[in-house]
Design a protein around this motif. Structure first.
Motif, PDB file in Angstrom:
ATOM      1  N   PHE A  54       6.735  45.253  -5.712  1.00  0.00           N
ATOM      2  CA  PHE A  54       7.678  45.930  -6.613  1.00  0.00           C
ATOM      3  C   PHE A  54       8.900  45.080  -6.963  1.00  0.00           C
ATOM      4  CE2 PHE A  54       8.374  48.628  -2.571  1.00  0.00           C
ATOM      5  CZ  PHE A  54       9.489  47.913  -2.129  1.00  0.00           C
TER       6      PHE A  54
ATOM      7  N   ARG B 196      -2.189  55.934  -2.008  1.00  0.00           N
ATOM      8  CA  ARG B 196      -3.428  56.566  -2.443  1.00  0.00           C
ATOM      9  C   ARG B 196      -3.168  57.531  -3.600  1.00  0.00           C
ATOM     10  NH1 ARG B 196      -4.758  52.803  -0.332  1.00  0.00           N
ATOM     11  NH2 ARG B 196      -6.493  52.383   1.070  1.00  0.00           N
TER      12      ARG B 196
ATOM     13  N   GLN C 112      -3.618  51.943   5.790  1.00  0.00           N
ATOM     14  CA  GLN C 112      -3.247  50.637   6.356  1.00  0.00           C
ATOM     15  C   GLN C 112      -3.136  50.740   7.884  1.00  0.00           C
ATOM     16  OE1 GLN C 112       0.283  50.123   3.955  1.00  0.00           O
ATOM     17  NE2 GLN C 112      -0.724  48.661   2.591  1.00  0.00           N
TER      18      GLN C 112
ATOM     19  N   GLY D 232       7.359  51.713   3.134  1.00  0.00           N
ATOM     20  CA  GLY D 232       6.605  51.587   4.382  1.00  0.00           C
ATOM     21  C   GLY D 232       5.120  51.433   4.164  1.00  0.00           C
TER      22      GLY D 232
ATOM     23  N   SER E 190       0.980  52.834   4.450  1.00  0.00           N
ATOM     24  CA  SER E 190       0.189  54.050   4.214  1.00  0.00           C
ATOM     25  C   SER E 190      -0.691  54.323   5.438  1.00  0.00           C
ATOM     26  CB  SER E 190      -0.694  53.851   2.986  1.00  0.00           C
ATOM     27  OG  SER E 190      -1.665  52.858   3.257  1.00  0.00           O
TER      28      SER E 190
ATOM     29  N   ALA F 192      -5.314  49.465  -1.982  1.00  0.00           N
ATOM     30  CA  ALA F 192      -4.712  50.653  -2.605  1.00  0.00           C
ATOM     31  C   ALA F 192      -5.061  50.686  -4.089  1.00  0.00           C
ATOM     32  CB  ALA F 192      -3.187  50.634  -2.423  1.00  0.00           C
TER      33      ALA F 192
ATOM     34  N   HIS G  52      -4.269  59.329   2.397  1.00  0.00           N
ATOM     35  CA  HIS G  52      -2.854  59.294   2.764  1.00  0.00           C
ATOM     36  C   HIS G  52      -2.236  60.602   2.310  1.00  0.00           C
ATOM     37  CE1 HIS G  52       1.147  57.540   3.441  1.00  0.00           C
ATOM     38  NE2 HIS G  52       1.482  58.290   2.412  1.00  0.00           N
TER      39      HIS G  52
HETATM   40  C1  LIG Z   1       3.973  55.197   2.199  1.00  0.00           C
HETATM   41  S1  LIG Z   1       2.769  54.412   1.234  1.00  0.00           S
HETATM   42  C2  LIG Z   1       2.889  55.223  -0.310  1.00  0.00           C
HETATM   43  C3  LIG Z   1       2.062  56.458  -0.387  1.00  0.00           C
HETATM   44  C4  LIG Z   1       1.963  57.056  -1.783  1.00  0.00           C
HETATM   45  N1  LIG Z   1       3.243  57.554  -2.249  1.00  0.00           N
HETATM   46  C5  LIG Z   1       0.917  58.145  -1.848  1.00  0.00           C
HETATM   47  O1  LIG Z   1       1.246  59.240  -2.330  1.00  0.00           O
HETATM   48  O2  LIG Z   1      -0.209  57.907  -1.457  1.00  0.00           O
HETATM   49  C6  LIG Z   1       3.525  52.885   0.865  1.00  0.00           C
HETATM   50  C7  LIG Z   1       2.704  51.978  -0.034  1.00  0.00           C
HETATM   51  O3  LIG Z   1       3.609  51.042  -0.615  1.00  0.00           O
HETATM   52  C8  LIG Z   1       3.023  49.787  -0.641  1.00  0.00           C
HETATM   53  N2  LIG Z   1       4.121  48.823  -0.629  1.00  0.00           N
HETATM   54  C9  LIG Z   1       4.996  48.602   0.377  1.00  0.00           C
HETATM   55  N3  LIG Z   1       5.872  47.652   0.017  1.00  0.00           N
HETATM   56  C10 LIG Z   1       5.550  47.278  -1.243  1.00  0.00           C
HETATM   57  C11 LIG Z   1       6.091  46.338  -2.150  1.00  0.00           C
HETATM   58  N4  LIG Z   1       7.143  45.572  -1.827  1.00  0.00           N
HETATM   59  N5  LIG Z   1       5.529  46.235  -3.374  1.00  0.00           N
HETATM   60  C12 LIG Z   1       4.461  47.021  -3.725  1.00  0.00           C
HETATM   61  N6  LIG Z   1       3.894  47.901  -2.885  1.00  0.00           N
HETATM   62  C13 LIG Z   1       4.431  48.041  -1.658  1.00  0.00           C
HETATM   63  C14 LIG Z   1       2.155  49.733   0.584  1.00  0.00           C
HETATM   64  O4  LIG Z   1       1.123  48.776   0.418  1.00  0.00           O
HETATM   65  C15 LIG Z   1       1.639  51.166   0.674  1.00  0.00           C
HETATM   66  O5  LIG Z   1       0.413  51.303   0.025  1.00  0.00           O
END
Ligand SMILES: C[S@@+](CC[C@H](N)C(=O)[O-])C[C@H]1O[C@@H](n2cnc3c(N)ncnc32)[C@H](O)[C@@H]1O
Length: 312
Positions: A82, A35, A111, A106, A108, A61, A8
């Motif tokens: 979260f 990631r 996904q 959102g 990744s 993840a 990602h």
């Molecule tokens: C855009 S990706 C984050 C990428 C990360 N910042 C990186 O550098 O690789 C979003 C991630 O947030 C997780 N996610 C989305 N909603 C969530 C929630 N309510 N609680 C925990 N994790 C969540 C998803 O499973 C996904 O892996």
């Protein structure tokens, strides 16, 4: 192929790092580990004394993170939504003050790219879309039982799809013949039900987004996550949120505006009570990816970062 699927490309990494004002020895929470692109950057700065708690509701993840950061004892990885932050942070922080919380909202790339997760209308897979496949129900199960009105409401509100009623009706008619269990089945149905074509947009985009947001309760999670982040942040601690579409950004903007302004009902009083004073201040303006980043990572196109600081 595995390499591709398991990567990602993190967005706005420098901007988040500056926005959180990451410093040596600090304790930070990455609420959406993915990631670990943002986590890796934070770990570089916090040094030997710093700590990071990283959450993700997707077990894949967390498993990938345990492989990548296996030897880094400064990082705790936790499989959790979260919305649980307010419980997890005190349990993990060992009394440290929380200096920053990041939400990179959102889905990744891993996904989206794995057909078996069911997020994509581009490749056929089971119609699932759960970020956490160990909880809740797949989209297919909900579509099998939802009423036309329920489907229309979700698709109209979360997908902002103007053909929501036609789509809901088409799903109800199709499922009488055969259950809708595959992403390709739904995508074909949407190609017929959505009458107009938006430039550069697949006709399935809006409905897939709506169903994903609904089945994962993304807006409910966001609201609970922001409240929890505010509760765990120390005075002076920073909150950074990257959103990818208008519904998310609206919620973030309203949250930060509410906490950084005086209640309008009390604003005209000669002396504003302490309980009504702003509890956060905005840090800078909303930020988007630079042209350089966009050239490298088209996914950053719709990313929008907002930062706020908790006041004493
Ligand atoms: C855009 S990706 C984050 C990428 C990360 N910042 C990186 O550098 O690789 C979003 C991630 O947030 C997780 N996610 C989305 N909603 C969530 C929630 N309510 N609680 C925990 N994790 C969540 C998803 O499973 C996904 O892996």
């Amino acid at each position: 192929m595995i390499g591709l699927i398991d990567e990602h490309d993190a967005v706005l990494v420098d901007e988040v790092h500056a926005g959180l004002a990451v410093r040596a020895g600090g304790y930070y929470v990455d609420a959406t580990f993915g990631r670990g692109g943002h986590t890796a950057r934070i770990l570089k700065t916090v040094g030997g004394e710093g700590r990071v708690l990283a959450l993700d509701r997707d077990p894949q993840a967390i498993a990938a993170g345990r492989r990548r950061f296996a030897n880094d004892l400064r990082l705790t990885l936790q499989h959790a939504p979260f919305s649980d932050l307010a419980v997890l942070v005190p349990a993990h922080s060992q009394g440290r003050q929380c200096a920053g919380v990041l939400f990179d909202l959102g889905v990744s790339s891993p996904q989206l790219d794995a057909p078996e997760r069911g997020f994509s209308f581009r490749a056929d897979g089971p119609l699932d879309m759960r970020m956490d496949p160990t909880r809740g129900e797949p989209v297919a199960a909900w579509l099998a039982r939802a009423s036309v009105d329920e489907m229309r409401e979700v698709i109209a509100t979360l997908g902002e799809e103007r053909f929501a009623r036609r789509v809901a009706q088409a799903i109800a008619t199709a499922r009488e013949r055969t259950p809708i269990t595959r992403t390709a089945q739904l995508a074909q149905l949407l190609a017929r039900a959505v009458r107009t074509r938006e430039p550069g947009k697949n006709p399935a985009t809006r409905t897939f987004q709506a169903l994903r947001m609904f089945i994962n309760d993304e807006l409910g999670q966001l609201q609970a996550g922001l409240d929890a982040a505010f509760a765990v942040l120390a005075p002076g601690g920073r909150l950074a949120v990257i959103s990818f579409h208008s519904l998310e950004d609206r919620a973030v903007k309203q949250f930060m505006a509410r906490h950084s302004s005086v209640d309008p009902a009390l604003a005209r009083l000669p002396v504003i009570p302490a309980s009504a004073q702003p509890r956060m201040k905005l840090v800078g303006r909303k930020q988007r990816a630079t042209a350089q980043e966009l050239a490298r990572n088209p996914r950053a196109r719709s990313a929008l970062l907002r930062v706020a600081e908790k006041l004493a």
